[in-house]
Design an enzyme around this catalytic site. Structure first.
Site, PDB file in Angstrom:
ATOM      1  N   TRP A   1       0.836  -1.203   0.000  1.00 56.42           N
ATOM      2  CA  TRP A   1       0.000   0.000   0.000  1.00 56.42           C
ATOM      3  C   TRP A   1       0.871   1.254   0.000  1.00 56.42           C
ATOM      4  O   TRP A   1       0.510   2.262  -0.614  1.00 56.42           O
ATOM      5  CB  TRP A   1      -0.961  -0.015   1.192  1.00 56.42           C
ATOM      6  CG  TRP A   1      -2.194  -0.820   0.920  1.00 56.42           C
ATOM      7  CD1 TRP A   1      -2.304  -1.878   0.067  1.00 56.42           C
ATOM      8  CD2 TRP A   1      -3.497  -0.621   1.486  1.00 56.42           C
ATOM      9  NE1 TRP A   1      -3.597  -2.357   0.068  1.00 56.42           N
ATOM     10  CE2 TRP A   1      -4.342  -1.614   0.928  1.00 56.42           C
ATOM     11  CE3 TRP A   1      -4.020   0.263   2.402  1.00 56.42           C
ATOM     12  CZ2 TRP A   1      -5.696  -1.720   1.269  1.00 56.42           C
ATOM     13  CZ3 TRP A   1      -5.368   0.161   2.752  1.00 56.42           C
ATOM     14  CH2 TRP A   1      -6.198  -0.819   2.185  1.00 56.42           C
TER      15      TRP A   1
ATOM     16  N   LYS B   1      -9.179  -1.951   6.703  1.00 60.91           N
ATOM     17  CA  LYS B   1      -9.747  -3.291   6.508  1.00 60.91           C
ATOM     18  C   LYS B   1     -10.593  -3.679   7.718  1.00 60.91           C
ATOM     19  O   LYS B   1     -10.207  -3.445   8.863  1.00 60.91           O
ATOM     20  CB  LYS B   1      -8.635  -4.322   6.321  1.00 60.91           C
ATOM     21  CG  LYS B   1      -9.140  -5.752   6.171  1.00 60.91           C
ATOM     22  CD  LYS B   1      -8.024  -6.766   6.242  1.00 60.91           C
ATOM     23  CE  LYS B   1      -7.112  -6.676   5.053  1.00 60.91           C
ATOM     24  NZ  LYS B   1      -6.071  -7.738   5.060  1.00 60.91           N
TER      25      LYS B   1
END
Length: 288
Positions: A55, A155
């Protein structure tokens, strides 16, 4: 680190190695941005629980502003990523939050992302609870490092108690949405909550000394009724006519270059099994 043959047939795993991403999870962030466009106007960004760094790689490639900073935070060490400043620290510590602000020259981030997850046990209730606590820890440090109106992406595991987590997030953000990227396996409980419009609730002071779910917090859980449960919009991200993350594809596909094995983009740093491997190799050399 060994990989099974099924991993080689995972099209996102293969593409990640071919395109230089450290993990297939890079496509999840890319597909989320295709729908929500949260990279627009971002100069400073923070990647929490960043290892192995896919990421952070995406942030580095998408945020081109020369005056901005990208900070990756994790307890583990990572190999260098161009354009990313790495901070090895604990997201539950105030010293970590202060160091992030220091690295950004006293400014706050417009975007905070977190793809962290615990080692799953297979006990869904336990995994969902631990993941929720990790998200709350990420939210807690985010209240220190995210500027007003900023975006938080994390998440989550979709379970029966996700309403409680969403209600907590709703206190700090104007708009929330749950999303499932195309590269996230359908069989997985994971989804990603995209939170826009950060603001501090009235009379609320950010603190890493008290958990957000402390009974003395501004949200009185005992007073919630069934009508107050949070139902977030749920969207699917990515090209639905593209590759299916739950399907296995042949190594050699028509219209694609022949399959060629590639080493991991980022091998593990000081893996726990390294000592055992060295001992095994030494024993093999000593054998006649």
């Amino acid at each position: 680190m060994g990989r099974s043959s099924k991993d080689k047939r995972d099209i996102y795993y293969r593409n990640a190695k071919e395109e230089g991403w450290r993990a297939r999870s890079a496509y999840k962030l890319l597909q989320l941005d295709e729908t929500f466009h949260f990279f627009e106007g971002v100069h400073n960004a923070v990647d929490l629980c960043a290892a192995p760094g896919s990421w952070s790689q995406v942030l580095s490639s998408k945020l081109e502003a020369s005056d901005g900073k990208i900070i990756s935070v994790d307890l583990q060490s990572m190999a260098h990523i161009p354009g990313v400043m790495q901070l090895q620290g604990d997201i539950t510590k105030e010293t970590t939050a202060n160091k992030v602000i220091e690295l950004m020259d006293g400014k706050k981030a417009e975007l905070v992302v977190c793809d962290g997850a615990p080692d799953v046990t297979g006990l869904h209730d336990m995994d969902e609870y631990i993941q929720a606590q990790l998200v709350l820890a990420a939210l807690n440090i985010t209240t220190h490092i995210l500027k007003e109106g900023g975006t938080f992406v994390a998440k989550v595991f979709r379970g029966k108690d996700i309403d409680i987590l969403c209600k907590q997030l709703e206190l700090y953000f104007d708009k929330l949405c749950l999303a499932k990227p195309r590269s996230s396996r359908t069989s997985s409980l994971e989804a990603f909550v995209v939170c826009n419009g950060f603001h501090m609730p009235p009379n609320c002071r950010p603190s890493l000394f008290n958990p957000l779910l402390n009974p003395d917090s501004c949200l009185q859980w005992d007073s919630l009724t069934e009508e107050e449960r949070v139902v977030l919009p749920y969207v699917s991200c990515g090209d639905l006519s593209g590759f299916d993350s739950d399907c296995s594809y042949p190594l050699n596909m028509q219209g694609h270059a022949p399959y060629q094995y590639r080493e991991p983009v980022q091998p593990p740093i000081n893996p726990p099994y390294e000592h055992a491997v060295k001992l095994k190799r030494a024993n093999m050399l000593q054998q006649p």
